[in-house]
Design a protein around this motif. Structure first.
Motif, PDB file in Angstrom:
ATOM      1  N   UNK B  15       0.846  -1.187   0.000  1.00 53.72           N
ATOM      2  CA  UNK B  15       0.000   0.000   0.000  1.00 53.72           C
ATOM      3  C   UNK B  15       0.877   1.231   0.000  1.00 53.72           C
ATOM      4  N   UNK B  16       0.494   2.209  -0.777  1.00 54.36           N
ATOM      5  CA  UNK B  16       1.276   3.442  -0.837  1.00 54.36           C
ATOM      6  C   UNK B  16       1.275   4.107   0.529  1.00 54.36           C
ATOM      7  N   UNK B  17       2.426   4.657   0.918  1.00 52.01           N
ATOM      8  CA  UNK B  17       2.503   5.349   2.198  1.00 52.01           C
ATOM      9  C   UNK B  17       1.781   6.689   2.085  1.00 52.01           C
ATOM     10  N   UNK B  18       0.830   6.872   2.967  1.00 50.84           N
ATOM     11  CA  UNK B  18       0.072   8.120   2.917  1.00 50.84           C
ATOM     12  C   UNK B  18       0.284   8.885   4.207  1.00 50.84           C
ATOM     13  N   UNK B  19       0.357  10.177   4.125  1.00 45.49           N
ATOM     14  CA  UNK B  19       0.459  10.954   5.364  1.00 45.49           C
ATOM     15  C   UNK B  19      -0.836  10.799   6.149  1.00 45.49           C
ATOM     16  N   UNK B  20      -0.748  10.920   7.487  1.00 46.35           N
ATOM     17  CA  UNK B  20      -1.960  10.784   8.291  1.00 46.35           C
ATOM     18  C   UNK B  20      -3.013  11.783   7.809  1.00 46.35           C
ATOM     19  N   UNK B  21      -4.207  11.324   7.643  1.00 47.33           N
ATOM     20  CA  UNK B  21      -5.226  12.214   7.112  1.00 47.33           C
ATOM     21  C   UNK B  21      -6.555  11.956   7.801  1.00 47.33           C
ATOM     22  N   UNK B  22      -7.468  12.794   7.531  1.00 51.32           N
ATOM     23  CA  UNK B  22      -8.809  12.709   8.079  1.00 51.32           C
ATOM     24  C   UNK B  22      -9.535  11.534   7.439  1.00 51.32           C
ATOM     25  N   UNK B  23      -9.846  10.536   8.269  1.00 53.06           N
ATOM     26  CA  UNK B  23     -10.543   9.383   7.729  1.00 53.06           C
ATOM     27  C   UNK B  23     -12.031   9.665   7.739  1.00 53.06           C
ATOM     28  N   UNK B  24     -12.483  10.328   6.711  1.00 53.99           N
ATOM     29  CA  UNK B  24     -13.867  10.783   6.688  1.00 53.99           C
ATOM     30  C   UNK B  24     -14.877   9.658   6.912  1.00 53.99           C
ATOM     31  N   UNK B  25     -14.814   8.588   6.160  1.00 52.17           N
ATOM     32  CA  UNK B  25     -15.854   7.568   6.318  1.00 52.17           C
ATOM     33  C   UNK B  25     -15.884   6.994   7.733  1.00 52.17           C
ATOM     34  N   UNK B  26     -14.658   6.701   8.282  1.00 58.99           N
ATOM     35  CA  UNK B  26     -14.595   6.065   9.588  1.00 58.99           C
ATOM     36  C   UNK B  26     -15.179   7.004  10.659  1.00 58.99           C
ATOM     37  N   UNK B  27     -14.744   8.273  10.625  1.00 63.92           N
ATOM     38  CA  UNK B  27     -15.204   9.204  11.646  1.00 63.92           C
ATOM     39  C   UNK B  27     -16.686   9.536  11.487  1.00 63.92           C
ATOM     40  N   UNK B  28     -17.131   9.551  10.250  1.00 63.96           N
ATOM     41  CA  UNK B  28     -18.559   9.789  10.032  1.00 63.96           C
ATOM     42  C   UNK B  28     -19.382   8.663  10.642  1.00 63.96           C
ATOM     43  N   UNK B  29     -18.856   7.441  10.476  1.00 63.11           N
ATOM     44  CA  UNK B  29     -19.566   6.288  11.015  1.00 63.11           C
ATOM     45  C   UNK B  29     -19.673   6.376  12.536  1.00 63.11           C
ATOM     46  N   UNK B  30     -18.597   6.872  13.148  1.00 67.08           N
ATOM     47  CA  UNK B  30     -18.589   6.997  14.605  1.00 67.08           C
ATOM     48  C   UNK B  30     -19.700   7.925  15.101  1.00 67.08           C
ATOM     49  N   UNK B  31     -19.903   9.036  14.407  1.00 69.23           N
ATOM     50  CA  UNK B  31     -20.886  10.000  14.904  1.00 69.23           C
ATOM     51  C   UNK B  31     -22.291   9.702  14.352  1.00 69.23           C
TER      52      UNK B  31
END
Lengths: 272, 269
Positions: B15-31
């Motif tokens: 997997x390509x190394x990605x800088x830490x970013x806002x995991x929109x789907x995951x955080x949306x699921x949480x709320x």
């Protein structure tokens, strides 16, 4: 200088109390005695662990203590470290002694350099002293690390620095490399040998690695049934001569198989 | 026939190394669930399925908050409640940690005190409320003391076991380096027990909030509990819900504070 470790006969679970009394040193001796045991015995319940052991180590000696598991070699080391008390006999050990254990036993809440200084009284320049000790074990860069962030070999090197920073005349090593991987162990052997050359303490290393004992020590003891069943000197030509030991297995093997046989390991095709 | 069968195993390109970013789907699921519940609550209230006499709509609760702040009631109640909880907590921690250290360090002290602590610990502190009122009246004392009592045991138990469970091997090592018993206590035992002590403090803070709520329900003339008491007399459910939410916010604040404290005091973890 030797300190007299008070023996109380048949002490049960009493905490070992060390009565440090300086004993006159032998002025005529070129090297001071750092360990002198006479008739030392230790029992746990009905089991006799040490049965009248005599041992003398001088400063600059490098002694390896071999023994099968449960042979009492660690008990002997713990008596010398005054962590356990002998039940009987006379125990004289150097007052200035350090121990390195199988586990590094660094305090997790102290950075590496503060671990090195544990229990030393350094007015002001402690940091410099600790850094010098860490440089000796090649860990200058890790002075500010927490123990948690050190690898096994690094942590053990900090433990070595911690032991050496107080310039011990007796260095007690309790299977210090047993938990390390094979490659790290090779590096540690060279490091310990170098440190011993620089500081010349008396060293007692407890191990069950026969090769390690032959490689590092000039004298090898085998503890069996509470006594030294073997007390041999490594042939002078081989002592700490890694190259010769590798190139001339015929010179090493007789000693090696004798030690193994004494430890109850029969190697097919070889007789002790 | 071939006896050795080779089975192809799946490979997966790195997997390509990605800088830490806002995991929109995951955080949306949480709320998602909390938001859904809130929406459901609002809809149920608006359509009349949920009577405002049972539970007023979220909008009414927000309005109640506004009122509480505008009238200055909340600003008056919060310090009163915090002073009670803080005072009780301080007394409880002092006793709990103090005795925990004592029994942890000294066998003699353990024999003298531990069994008593273990017995008293089993008494639910809530059951003592009537006794405390008889003994100490209906002023601040019974409230603070009740909170203190509730805080003693989590602090005591964690401190005691923290000191007792310090790795013996560290103590041995310290002994071989010539540390005196006092030095071992100060330089090895206490710092090594600190994480457990802080766990005790965290538990005690949680319990102090619980004890605060119970203590404030009886004869208060100030504090969040007093607001709830008055609101319940006036059947102002919106105010009650708002005050309950204040308690919840206090609980979250405790958690955040303790995380910060642990980060500051235990950098080596």
């Amino acid at each position: 200088m030797l300190a007299n470790v008070q023996i109380r006969k048949e002490t049960g679970d009493a905490t070992p109390v060390v009565d440090l009394r300086p004993v006159a040193t032998t002025a005529h001796s070129p090297r001071e005695a750092v360990v002198s045991l006479t008739g030392v015995s230790k029992k746990f319940g009905d089991q006799t662990i040490l049965d009248g052991v005599d041992l003398s180590i001088r400063q600059g000696d490098f002694v390896a203590l071999l023994g099968a598991s449960g042979s009492g070699k660690t008990t002997l080391l713990r008596i010398l470290a005054s962590l356990d008390e002998a039940n009987d006999g006379k125990v004289l050990v150097a007052r200035n002694r350090s121990v390195v254990f199988q586990e590094h036993r660094l305090l997790p809440f102290r950075r590496a350099w503060r671990n090195v200084l544990l229990g030393t009284k350094q007015p002001g320049n402690g940091r410099a002293i600790a850094e010098r000790a860490l440089a000796e074990v090649g860990l200058s860069a890790k002075a500010d690390s927490w123990p948690k962030h050190l690898s096994g070999g690094e942590a053990q090197r900090v433990a070595l620095a911690r032991a050496l920073v107080r310039s011990p005349t007796l260095l007690l090593l309790d299977e210090p490399f047993a938990a390390l991987d094979a490659l790290t162990r090779i590096k540690m052997h060279a490091l310990v040998e170098g440190l011993w050359r620089d500081h010349k303490p008396g060293v007692l290393i407890v191990t069950h690695d026969v090769d390690e004992a032959i490689l590092l020590a000039d004298r090898i003891l085998v503890l069996k049934d509470g006594r030294f069943s073997l007390d041999v000197a490594v042939p002078p030509a081989l002592v700490r001569n890694r190259k010769r030991q590798e190139l001339e297995p015929d010179e090493v093997n007789p000693l090696k198989y004798r030690l193994l046989a004494e430890l109850g390991v029969a190697v097919p095709g070889h007789t002790a | 026939m071939n006896t050795t069968l080779l089975v192809p195993l799946a490979t997966r390109p790195q997997a390509a190394l990605r800088p830490p970013q806002w995991h929109a789907p995951r955080n949306l699921l949480r709320v998602a669930l909390p938001v859904f519940v809130l929406a459901l609550w609002q809809v149920a209230s608006s359509t009349g399925i949920l009577s405002p006499r049972t539970l007023p709509p979220p909008s009414a609760v927000i309005e109640a908050f506004r009122q509480l702040i505008e009238t200055g009631d909340l600003q008056a109640a919060l310090p009163a409640s915090l002073a009670r909880a803080g005072g009780g907590l301080a007394i409880g921690l002092l006793i709990g940690i103090g005795f925990g250290l004592l029994t942890g360090l000294s066998r003699r002290a353990e024999e003298a005190f531990d069994s008593t602590f273990q017995i008293v610990r089993l008494i639910p502190f809530i059951s003592l409320v009537p006794l405390f009122i008889i003994w100490f009246g209906i002023g601040e004392e019974p409230k603070v003391l009740l909170i203190a009592l509730a805080c003693v045991f989590p602090a005591y138990l964690n401190t005691y076991s923290g000191v007792r469970n310090v790795d013996r091997r560290l103590i041995e090592a310290a002994r071989t380096f010539g540390l005196s018993p006092v030095q071992i206590t100060l330089q090895v035992l206490l710092p090594a027990a600190l994480p457990a002590v802080l766990v005790g403090v965290r538990f005690a803070m949680g319990v102090s909030l619980l004890a605060l709520i119970i203590a404030e329900q009886t004869n208060s003339r100030a504090g969040i509990g007093y607001l709830i008491f008055v609101a319940s007399g006036a059947l102002r459910i919106d105010l009650i819900v708002a005050c309950v939410l204040v308690y919840a916010v206090l609980g979250i604040a405790i958690d955040l504070v303790m995380r910060l404290v642990e980060k500051l005091l235990l950098p080596w973890r």
